[in-house]
Design a protein around this motif. Structure first.
Motif: not given
Length: 218
Positions: A112, A115-117, A121, A124, A136
């Motif tokens: 996870r 995958s957020r990089r 961004p 959230t 988040t």
């Protein structure tokens, strides 16, 4: 995401666990297959075993680093010495490194995080109408009322909120949230949307635009 692992039982076990977390997962059993798949599909994360047949995971990692937009690479290997980790992260260019044996909860957390990089961004917290989704904390509420959603229901709602009122095609939902083994004629998406409508409390919140896909209404 893609799992490149020649141990079939382990690969299937990891894939099953990640799918239960609403992730779309493909599997490659050799290094050359992993490279070929990454050239054809824009995977977010590649879980890569270093000891692969035909082409080693080390060589796959080196080759993928030359792509304009490579997947984030998590090396998952029995070579767990500090020198191995340093080599994988610095010389080979992996984004993360996890030694076997591992705790599955840690693997999910690392996947996870990878995958957020991205250069930009994603937001959230998403809102539309009375719906609020916190990516988040993985929490959803409607008019302040918290909802308990399954991972797949959460993922579908997240995708619809990201579309900002535009229709999301059925094939896009399948491609993003399910894996290549799903029969495109299956009712899995319709069933998930139906359950999501019920939990949102208003069937009209998600409309079906014939020929277009699913759309979240205000």
């Amino acid at each position: 995401m893609l799992i490149a692992e020649d141990h079939r039982v382990l690969a299937r076990t990891i894939a099953t666990g990640l799918r239960r977390q609403a992730m779309a997962v493909d599997i490659a059993g050799t290094g050359d297959e992993a490279e070929r798949r990454c050239l054809l599909t824009a995977y977010d994360v590649l879980i890569l075993d270093r000891d692969l047949p035909v082409m080693t995971g080390d060589e796959v990692c080196r080759r993928l680093r030359d792509l304009a937009d490579p997947p984030r690479i998590l090396m998952l290997t029995a070579a767990g010495e500090i020198t191995d980790k340093v080599y994988g992260l610095t010389t080979l260019g992996a984004d993360d490194y996890l030694a076997k044996p591992f705790d599955f909860a840690e693997l999910v957390a690392r996947v996870r995080a990878l995958s957020r990089r991205s250069p930009q961004p994603p937001r959230t917290v998403l809102r539309q109408g009375g719906i609020t989704l916190d990516g988040t904390r993985r929490e959803v509420s409607v008019d302040g009322r918290p909802l308990e959603l399954t991972p797949k229901e959460f993922a579908v709602l997240h995708l619809l909120l990201q579309a900002c009122g535009a229709a999301v095609p059925h094939r896009e939902i399948v491609r993003t949230l399910w894996d290549e083994n799903l029969d495109p004629r299956t009712s899995a998406v319709r069933a998930t949307v139906s359950r999501l409508r019920g939990k949102l409390g208003d069937p009209g919140l998600i409309s079906v635009d014939k020929g277009q896909g699913y759309r979240l209404c205000d």
